[in-house]
Motif scaffolding. Structure first.
Motif, short mmCIF file in Angstrom:
data_model
loop_
_atom_site.label_atom_id
_atom_site.label_comp_id
_atom_site.label_asym_id
_atom_site.label_seq_id
_atom_site.Cartn_x
_atom_site.Cartn_y
_atom_site.Cartn_z
N ARG D 27 48.94 32.17 -28.46
CA ARG D 27 48.91 30.74 -28.13
C ARG D 27 48.30 30.49 -26.75
N TRP D 39 53.74 23.43 -25.67
CA TRP D 39 54.81 22.85 -26.47
C TRP D 39 55.53 23.88 -27.34
N GLU D 40 54.77 24.65 -28.10
CA GLU D 40 55.40 25.57 -29.06
C GLU D 40 56.18 26.67 -28.33
N ASP D 41 55.60 27.17 -27.22
CA ASP D 41 56.33 28.17 -26.44
C ASP D 41 57.67 27.61 -25.96
N ASP D 43 59.49 25.26 -27.22
CA ASP D 43 60.44 25.18 -28.33
C ASP D 43 61.08 26.54 -28.61
N ASP D 44 60.24 27.55 -28.66
CA ASP D 44 60.76 28.89 -28.94
C ASP D 44 61.76 29.34 -27.88
#
Lengths: 407, 407, 407, 407
Positions: D27, D39-41, D43-44
């Motif tokens: 990513r 964003w995705e990091d 969330d994780d």
């Protein structure tokens, strides 16, 4: 809360009080000028029990850790670098045995007993052109019927040469050509022999006029069928890079205690540089040099670099004392700590020299001696260049084991 | 086509043939060990006319350019650094006068006549704690009725102290408090006085035990109402940063010829390092160290850095000889050339030391001497730190003139 | 007296007047942001005759020397690094021919004629994974019956890719397996083909998103049986390190003109850094940062290092122009001049970045672009690491010839 | 035996398993290319409880030490530097409160509660031209009748700008001109406001196009009478260098966690460099570049330098966790650890770039991103230059207290 710092301060006051350090610093100038061994320093250190620091309580010693001895050696080196470097060799021998004890190998307990009894240990590993260092030897080791050995060869940079009575040595036993072994053991001699630069099968060179660390009298030692008694044979390791607890313990103690000496030099150089700036006056600026920005920044940059050095020694000695398992990373950690200390010592000494002006160029100025002593740091194994393959291999040769040519 | 290189080779063979260099290199070891002045080297150089290199043909000399003398000094320093450094001082005095002649000022022609007549010139500018260097002085200059001066003060690092008969000096004449002047002139003494470390109003210190460049005998000189005759007063410049042809010529000759000496040391260190690698054998690799990649690269990196140094000296001496007008950039060019040469000398000597192994740590090994000689480079004015403001001002202080505290 | 500096100033005003530089500097920001080729800059340079600088008077050009073009390129790069780097490739081709003429080889006179006629030359030498550079090639060169060649292979970092009409290339002719030859010649295409990113047997990659020097559009070029006419075959040199005037001339022009570009970047970075300090204010000190010692010294140190760079270029270009015979030392001189210029550019750009504070971290700040442009300097052949063996061999491998893997 | 390393490995597997790291590394390339927030990091990381690492068990968290979080952040940064740098800001706020708790000050317990409740903390300390950093502010803090404040000013490099809901800020309260105070407190906003780049009295800049650490979206934040509620006012410290536990805790957490991020970048760069060497082939040598000595040594030297960095972080975080009293040496220790980590990151990234050849110059190559990310390290306070006075003062200004301008 551990209060480690408090304990370090107590040990410093006990073993190396300020007054003693001041005396040693004064003597260091004379030893250097006259190219003389540090006799008086040695007496003082022996008198205070400094030679038994690593001996465990069960053998009658204080049982200090490598972390603690590292700090003391930094302090000692700030006053008398050559004394610290030479005493290191004795400390190291006892530290090696302490490290082996802590890992369950109690086979060399006699080293503690002898250290308590006043024997002085030294290091007979370095040899001309032997870049295998611990993993090979040009010294011929002839096995004897009783299990002992006769050793013949040349050992160089044997610190403490006028006083050692126990020399840890290695030699190559090729009696079985299919299974060559590197043997480690102790050559013994009496205090009288030491005083006479000799001993059975032992000749100490009288050549010694070097750039720095002069008081250490790290003269060459020629062994001519010098004896290692059977009960003083410590190891018979297959030649080449064979993992072994003894060589691991030597590597750790050697690199970290040598590094400690140069850390002490670096620290002292910063002080000497600062004192020099305070004592010089700039005609142009009308102030002391301690107010001149270019000088301040010179010293600041050296100080900033130095700051990492005791921290790295601290981290590494603690991991060693706490028996962390760092595997193949250990040699990388050991050697880096020592090389960085040497680099900082040289940089700080150079900065201090620049702070001192032309006066520092005289051989009798402390800063000149520190610069010369720091230069000795280039010669402990492995040198920067000898260490490079180890750091490359750890990244690039995945299947090979990262190993160190380091004592 | 200029064939400059061919001409350089001819001059080298004429003034510094290989056999002479070899003799000087051998002597250098003895001078260093015994802390002795380079008497025999001086005789040889004098015998070959080396002390008249800058003297124009109209005065009976060969009239070499700064570019040519720079090359010769690089060559001389590769054999005998201290000899080159000391002889530099004499050459510089004559080079300064040559530079003034080339720019139309023929007032100091007597320097040429005296150089032809066997007088030896030296430099009495550096003083303790005088970071004004050429632009101020702690030496008191008392004007006399006849236009001459009596000078009282201390000059340090006076190379050639056992032999000089003409000393270029400066002092502060504050007889008119509203118009303080820095006077420049020549103190004179006989060869006999020189041999006796004295002269009228002149005392030469007997303290001299320094790290490197030992054969130069750059001892301190105390002036106590030493006389400068009226016809040997060269300048009376307003105190402070006053532009003047004499100080410009001193700065150019000083920086570029000193730089040449260190360039020569650097070049020799590379050779010594290469020879050392060829002569050592690695037990681990089974080859000479000249085949060991880490050693090769160590030397390669030093060589690469070195390569810039003679080029920078070449460019700058040519511009100087060709009377280019570089204005305020001149001091930046001069000082950079010298500082880079010193840095390269120190780096190359260190690399050579690493190539030499432990043998290089002995004071009698050539590499040890080169390292110690190179260290002297830190003390010529302006030091790196003293030079920094000049390089900052040239970028940041647009209205101020970029000037150099450089001799 | 040569008045070289006066002549340099005249040439600067004629070819690169201040107003033009200012326009180019403004455009450089836009080219970088939009990843666009420097069309407008190229028009301006062409309009002023900048593309004919090296063309001798007998062919209708001004016949400038490498020394003079080096200075102009330093000046151009101070405004528009990518423009200077790309135009370099055209200049180099003509400079190579000029150097050959000066050494008696007039065989490539057509390059001058074509340059006068508006053709644009570029460099198709670099190939993926070909660290032989000039001495070998992964490009297949098929000899044709008429003496011409068809070339197939990949060329990388082909600057000027949207405009070149003549590409100097090399390829390996293995038609005689016992005598493999590296041929050099020119691939030709029309301006229309260039505009269409193609040509007979020529495809230009559309991938181009790099860190710096973005306006140069140095995209990869795929040759698929691209033709070199018989009269445009310049050389057929035995594969391997074969001395040849063409490759010598390429090496000299390439290293010294590339070095000139980075010298220009370094100089500009110092100005940008100084401007930034003057424009920022320290709350703590209550002054501009131009008065803050740490900032001044940061910039001073970069300036001091930089000062050597134009001097080294000056010395080396003059020796080249004056046909000095430096033999095996030439590659060492060429490559060192270029590597040092790149190092200085990177150091000066970093210093300027530190002088600029956080604002400099934005991609649209000039200092950020200079830092990114300077980084491209790491990729010109030979890299620092590829150059190391050459500097080692010159000291250690006496019987081997010191040669350079340099274009 | 502590088995610290075993515990570190367990924490790594729990919070940052290999598979997650691999996803994040992939990513990172996209975030960088598209200049997009991570964003995705986030969330994780949130899903795994990473945002509560410092929260003590009594508040429902795992209560990790700074030593442990430092290791995790090194690991995270090796995959996603910008993510690690931004998340750092949140971790730091909670780490500060943990450090205060450990030293007996439990006043900011609400930070733990809010962190457990999902609030995201960020750092609003850096301001344009405020080199007082923590000890002064250009932000106007107007005290309100209820004990709260309204703040107006500009905060720069506010990482996590799209998501933070709690911003630790400081401002200058000059309501009593005789007793100016620097107040610290928390500005609050909702997740909705954050998503809209706003909030009461809060505007987030939409300008963000920087060289590296792009995914952190550390945009400028304008406060226009933004409110700090009375119960969220943490401190009112006299302006200037006033010792305070809050600023001490900020300094320690900030320097050591920022340093951890760059240590992670450095480690990853070494891996990337090694992989690149293994994947490239030298035509000249006929081997992979992993066998080419110059490349090996390039990487070895970077590795050797790097080795000190995690050790220094380890020593310093342990001393911090163990509540050692290092007095005035603390800031020197903190800042040195961070600066050395940044230097190593830049050096390792440059070495990796050289190992990668021309391919690394493309913006989409990981090594290019690492180099750009590492460059951001030059901008965290105090910069190298801002730190220099502190290291000078500690040696030279005996009566003054060594203090740090560090956040």
């Amino acid at each position: 809360m551990t209060n480690r710092e408090t304990r370090h301060r107590e040990l410093a006051e006990h073993y190396l009080p300020d007054a003693l350090l001041a005396r040693m610093r004064e003597r260091a100038a004379g030893y250097d000028r006259e190219n003389r061994f540090f006799w008086e320093d040695l007496d003082d250190l022996r008198g205070r029990g400094y030679l038994t620091l690593f001996v465990p309580e069960e053998f009658g010693g204080p049982g200090l850790t490598l972390n603690q001895v590292s700090r003391l050696q930094q302090r000692l080196a700030s006053a008398a670098p050559a004394t610290a470097l030479a005493v290191n060799m004795h400390l190291m021998c006892t530290g090696v045995v302490a490290a082996m004890f802590a890992r369950g190998d109690r086979s060399l307990g006699y080293v503690f007993e002898e250290a308590m009894a006043g024997e002085i240990f030294a290091f007979g590993i370095s040899e001309p052109a032997n870049d295998w260092v611990l993993y090979g030897s040009h010294t011929v080791a002839e096995p004897q019927a009783d299990g002992g050995y006769l050793l013949s060869g040349v050992k160089i940079f044997t610190s403490l040469s006028p006083v050692w009575t126990r020399l840890i040595v290695h030699g190559l036993d090729e009696s079985d050509p299919d299974d060559p072994r590197v043997m480690f053991g102790f050559v013994e001699r009496s205090h009288e022999d030491a005083a006479a630069d000799g001993g059975p099968g032992i000749t100490v060179s009288d050549r010694w006029d070097v750039l720095g660390m002069r008081a250490s009298h790290s003269r060459a030692t020629v062994l001519d069928r010098a004896s290692v008694r059977p009960e003083r044979v410590a190891r018979r390791v297959p030649a080449g890079r064979t993992p072994d607890l003894l060589t691991f313990a030597i590597m750790g103690n050697f690199q970290l205690l040598i590094g400690s000496v140069y850390a002490g030099i670096a620290r002292r150089a910063l002080e000497v540089g600062a004192n020099a700036l305070r004592g010089r006056r700039s005609a142009q600026r009308g102030t002391s040099y301690a107010e001149v920005p270019e000088s301040r920044i010179r010293l600041a940059d050296a100080h900033l670099e130095f700051t990492a050095v005791p921290a790295q020694l601290d981290a590494t000695t603690r991991d060693f004392d706490e028996l962390e398992d760092l595997g193949a990373a250990w040699p990388l950690r050991f050697v880096s700590a020592r090389l960085n200390a040497v680099t900082a010592a040289r940089r700080c000494a150079e900065s201090a020299l620049l702070c001192s002006g032309g006066a520092g160029f005289s051989n009798d100025h402390e800063v000149s001696r520190l610069l010369r002593d720091a230069t000795a740091g280039l010669f402990h194994p492995p040198s920067m260049d000898a260490a490079r393959p180890m750091y490359a291999a750890a990244l690039l040769d995945i299947d090979e084991e990262a190993t160190a040519d380091s004592a």
